[in-house]
Write a protein that holds these residues in place. Structure first.
Motif, PDB file in Angstrom:
ATOM      1  N   CYS A 234      -8.193 -14.199  17.929  1.00 11.67           N
ATOM      2  CA  CYS A 234      -9.532 -13.592  17.938  1.00 11.67           C
ATOM      3  C   CYS A 234      -9.958 -13.103  16.558  1.00 11.67           C
ATOM      4  N   ALA A 235      -9.343 -13.675  15.511  1.00 14.87           N
ATOM      5  CA  ALA A 235      -9.713 -13.307  14.142  1.00 14.87           C
ATOM      6  C   ALA A 235     -11.140 -13.752  13.844  1.00 14.87           C
ATOM      7  N   PRO A 236     -11.878 -12.982  13.033  1.00 14.41           N
ATOM      8  CA  PRO A 236     -13.221 -13.409  12.627  1.00 14.41           C
ATOM      9  C   PRO A 236     -13.183 -14.770  11.939  1.00 14.41           C
ATOM     10  N   GLU A 237     -14.285 -15.485  11.997  1.00 15.59           N
ATOM     11  CA  GLU A 237     -14.379 -16.819  11.408  1.00 15.59           C
ATOM     12  C   GLU A 237     -13.911 -16.804   9.958  1.00 15.59           C
ATOM     13  N   GLY A 238     -13.001 -17.726   9.628  1.00 20.43           N
ATOM     14  CA  GLY A 238     -12.503 -17.841   8.261  1.00 20.43           C
ATOM     15  C   GLY A 238     -11.304 -16.975   7.958  1.00 20.43           C
ATOM     16  N   LEU A 239     -10.879 -16.139   8.917  1.00 17.67           N
ATOM     17  CA  LEU A 239      -9.743 -15.247   8.673  1.00 17.67           C
ATOM     18  C   LEU A 239      -8.581 -15.550   9.611  1.00 17.67           C
ATOM     19  N   GLU A 240      -8.431 -16.824   9.987  1.00 19.01           N
ATOM     20  CA  GLU A 240      -7.337 -17.191  10.873  1.00 19.01           C
ATOM     21  C   GLU A 240      -5.982 -17.043  10.179  1.00 19.01           C
ATOM     22  N   GLY A 241      -6.003 -17.001   8.828  1.00 16.52           N
ATOM     23  CA  GLY A 241      -4.792 -16.689   8.066  1.00 16.52           C
ATOM     24  C   GLY A 241      -4.790 -15.212   7.740  1.00 16.52           C
ATOM     25  N   ARG A 242      -3.606 -14.595   7.743  1.00 19.72           N
ATOM     26  CA  ARG A 242      -3.520 -13.157   7.514  1.00 19.72           C
ATOM     27  C   ARG A 242      -4.024 -12.800   6.122  1.00 19.72           C
ATOM     28  N   GLU A 243      -4.786 -11.722   6.046  1.00 22.48           N
ATOM     29  CA  GLU A 243      -5.314 -11.267   4.765  1.00 22.48           C
ATOM     30  C   GLU A 243      -4.198 -10.687   3.896  1.00 22.48           C
ATOM     31  N   GLU A 244      -4.211 -11.044   2.625  1.00 23.28           N
ATOM     32  CA  GLU A 244      -3.288 -10.444   1.674  1.00 23.28           C
ATOM     33  C   GLU A 244      -3.996  -9.280   0.989  1.00 23.28           C
ATOM     34  N   ARG A 245      -3.387  -8.108   1.031  1.00 25.25           N
ATOM     35  CA  ARG A 245      -4.033  -6.930   0.477  1.00 25.25           C
ATOM     36  C   ARG A 245      -3.135  -6.291  -0.572  1.00 25.25           C
ATOM     37  N   LYS A 246      -3.737  -5.822  -1.631  1.00 27.90           N
ATOM     38  CA  LYS A 246      -3.005  -5.148  -2.694  1.00 27.90           C
ATOM     39  C   LYS A 246      -3.079  -3.640  -2.455  1.00 27.90           C
ATOM     40  N   LEU A 247      -1.919  -3.028  -2.297  1.00 20.98           N
ATOM     41  CA  LEU A 247      -1.863  -1.596  -2.058  1.00 20.98           C
ATOM     42  C   LEU A 247      -1.181  -0.910  -3.227  1.00 20.98           C
ATOM     43  N   LEU A 248      -1.715   0.238  -3.616  1.00 19.83           N
ATOM     44  CA  LEU A 248      -1.108   1.034  -4.671  1.00 19.83           C
ATOM     45  C   LEU A 248      -0.429   2.234  -4.018  1.00 19.83           C
ATOM     46  N   LEU A 249       0.812   2.029  -3.595  1.00 23.73           N
ATOM     47  CA  LEU A 249       1.588   3.101  -2.981  1.00 23.73           C
ATOM     48  C   LEU A 249       2.264   3.901  -4.086  1.00 23.73           C
ATOM     49  N   GLN A 250       2.128   5.216  -4.030  1.00 26.01           N
ATOM     50  CA  GLN A 250       2.593   6.060  -5.127  1.00 26.01           C
ATOM     51  C   GLN A 250       3.843   6.852  -4.770  1.00 26.01           C
ATOM     52  N   ARG A 251       4.737   6.981  -5.751  1.00 28.58           N
ATOM     53  CA  ARG A 251       5.831   7.932  -5.658  1.00 28.58           C
ATOM     54  C   ARG A 251       5.289   9.309  -6.066  1.00 28.58           C
ATOM     55  N   PRO A 252       5.936  10.391  -5.642  1.00 26.05           N
ATOM     56  CA  PRO A 252       7.148  10.404  -4.828  1.00 26.05           C
ATOM     57  C   PRO A 252       6.867  10.101  -3.362  1.00 26.05           C
ATOM     58  N   ILE A 253       7.832   9.445  -2.729  1.00 29.04           N
ATOM     59  CA  ILE A 253       7.784   9.185  -1.296  1.00 29.04           C
ATOM     60  C   ILE A 253       8.582  10.268  -0.582  1.00 29.04           C
ATOM     61  N   VAL A 254       8.056  10.726   0.539  1.00 27.70           N
ATOM     62  CA  VAL A 254       8.856  11.543   1.454  1.00 27.70           C
ATOM     63  C   VAL A 254       9.224  10.648   2.630  1.00 27.70           C
ATOM     64  N   SER A 255      10.507  10.332   2.766  1.00 28.31           N
ATOM     65  CA  SER A 255      10.982   9.495   3.868  1.00 28.31           C
ATOM     66  C   SER A 255      11.634  10.392   4.914  1.00 28.31           C
ATOM     67  N   VAL A 256      11.117  10.330   6.129  1.00 26.71           N
ATOM     68  CA  VAL A 256      11.575  11.194   7.211  1.00 26.71           C
ATOM     69  C   VAL A 256      12.261  10.326   8.261  1.00 26.71           C
ATOM     70  N   VAL A 257      13.541  10.540   8.466  1.00 27.85           N
ATOM     71  CA  VAL A 257      14.307   9.736   9.415  1.00 27.85           C
ATOM     72  C   VAL A 257      14.578  10.583  10.655  1.00 27.85           C
ATOM     73  N   GLY A 258      13.825  10.295  11.710  1.00 26.19           N
ATOM     74  CA  GLY A 258      13.981  11.053  12.943  1.00 26.19           C
ATOM     75  C   GLY A 258      14.645  10.265  14.048  1.00 26.19           C
ATOM     76  N   SER A 259      14.611   8.932  13.936  1.00 28.35           N
ATOM     77  CA  SER A 259      15.264   8.117  14.949  1.00 28.35           C
ATOM     78  C   SER A 259      16.769   8.340  14.904  1.00 28.35           C
TER      79      SER A 259
END
Length: 418
Positions: A234-259
């Motif tokens: 059900c992707a919009p016309e022309g987007l049947e392939g997954r979009e590639e997106r550029k993300l600027l993820l910044q440090r510091p990261i807080v990683s929380v392990v609850g599992s």
């Protein structure tokens, strides 16, 4: 391509909502993950899909059924006629009672159910779930302290919570072609089958099942694998392939392990030894003041120069069974500790593992909803936070029971220093 105006994804925990919703976002649809259903009425959402968490993973089946029924009614009142019922790929929680609730609330005659996620090694063969070739009940997930499982059979696990008639579609029927599969399903409906369990070992099997869901006469029930197949369709016309997106993820990261799965413990141990994280260990029984003091002490240590922060609970050996109350207490303490850390250190990116933990952390940080943006690794969902003070930019969630030991350091490798 099929046209679906708006989709509401209903999962039983935060990470499940993200796991399913992110695929629709990656295929060009706007998806907002709401922490609470009452947010649905606060603003108009034209052409925006929603992902919701019912937080029913640890409720008893009847209570879960009531919550989900009410949620479906509110979604339909808001114009969301198409429901995707996200279930855990290992059938934890209350899948039987919740599927029954959605069928009753929507008036649909039957559900097509497939929890397979081939990309993460989770397959369905002869109606049974396998994790990397190991029967579910023999795997580490099968010994989950909250939801220990005695069977790998999807039908057996559903029958614990529902009496609806169950049918089965195997790989031979799925590979016979779209028309033949449709005839098989229609024959089941004529016999009064309400829950149709389907096998899948490859993405092409999930794609074939998604085609059967196109008409909207069956309830879509599955994990991230089926969500991705339906999103592609059900992707919009022309987007049947997954979009590639550029993300600027910044440090510091807080990683929380609850599992508390063994997989998550190994990931936390690997991160602790990597030299990339300052580790803060807290006890689930620690008072709030002690937790904040532990965070302040660890973060002010001048001998520590690691760019990121790892937060985990240490309570000795993992017991065979943990109560819902124990799990909620652990999640609450991790949420409190994360909020303390973020008040002491300017953190823009938070990573959380485990559904209950992710919900508790998001609430503690004042996050109201998350716009789903990307999946940087399979099952690792990045969302842009909608938060009053705007202090946290990215919230990254992961279900607890999968991923390589190096997962947290792999996420760090995708970040830049602030």
């Amino acid at each position: 391509m099929i046209r679906i105006e708006k989709i509401a994804i209903i999962a039983d925990d935060y990470t499940g909502a993200g796991d399913a919703g992110i695929h629709f976002a990656r295929f060009g649809r706007k998806v907002e993950l709401l922490l609470h259903i009452d947010a649905l009425t606060r603003k108009r959402r034209d052409n925006i899909d929603i992902a919701l968490t019912s937080e029913t993973r640890f409720l008893d089946p009847d209570a879960a059924k009531g919550v989900v029924s009410d949620m479906v009614r509110q979604c339909r009142a808001a114009g969301y006629d198409r429901i995707f019922k996200k279930i855990d790929s290992t059938m934890r929680g209350n899948p039987g009672s919740e599927i029954e609730a959605v069928l009753a609330a929507t008036g649909l005659s039957a559900a097509l159910i497939c929890p397979a996620m081939p990309k993460t090694g989770r397959t369905c063969v002869d109606g049974e779930i396998y994790l990397d070739g190991v029967p579910l009940h023999q795997s580490d997930i099968g010994h989950d302290p909250f939801h220990p499982l005695s069977s790998s059979s999807i039908a057996d696990l559903l029958r614990l919570q529902t009496d609806l008639p169950i049918g089965f579609v195997g790989l031979n029927e799925i590979e016979a072609g779209e028309a033949a599969l449709r005839r098989t399903i229609l024959a089941m409906l004529e016999r009064g089958i309400r829950l149709i369990i389907a096998d899948a070992t490859e993405d092409r099997h999930l794609a074939a099942l998604a085609q059967q869901l196109a008409a909207g006469d069956l309830l879509s029930v599955g994990a991230g694998g089926l969500a991705e197949a339906l999103a592609r369709l059900c992707a919009p016309e022309g987007l049947e392939g997954r979009e590639e997106r550029k993300l600027l993820l910044q440090r510091p990261i807080v990683s929380v392990v609850g599992s508390l799965t063994e997989v998550s413990r190994r990931q936390a141990a690997h991160a602790d030894k990597s030299g990339l994280f300052r580790t803060i260990d807290i006890s689930s029984d620690a008072p709030a003041a002690d937790i904040r003091m532990a965070c302040e002490t660890r973060l002010s240590d001048p001998s520590r120069s690691q760019p990121n922060i790892l937060l985990r609970v240490v309570d000795g050996e993992r017991p065979d069974k943990i109560s819902r109350e124990d799990g909620e207490r652990v999640a609450e303490k991790l949420g409190l500790a994360t909020a303390s850390i973020c008040s002491l250190v300017p953190c823009r990116t938070v990573v959380s593992t485990g559904g209950s933990t992710s919900m508790a952390v998001a609430e503690a940080l004042g996050i109201e909803s998350v716009d789903l943006i990307d999946e940087i690794l399979p099952g690792i969902v990045v969302g842009a936070c909608n938060q009053p003070d705007g202090s946290i930019e990215w919230f990254i969630s992961k279900a607890g029971g999968f991923g390589d030991d190096s997962l947290l350091t792999e996420i760090d490798a995708r970040c830049v220093s602030a």
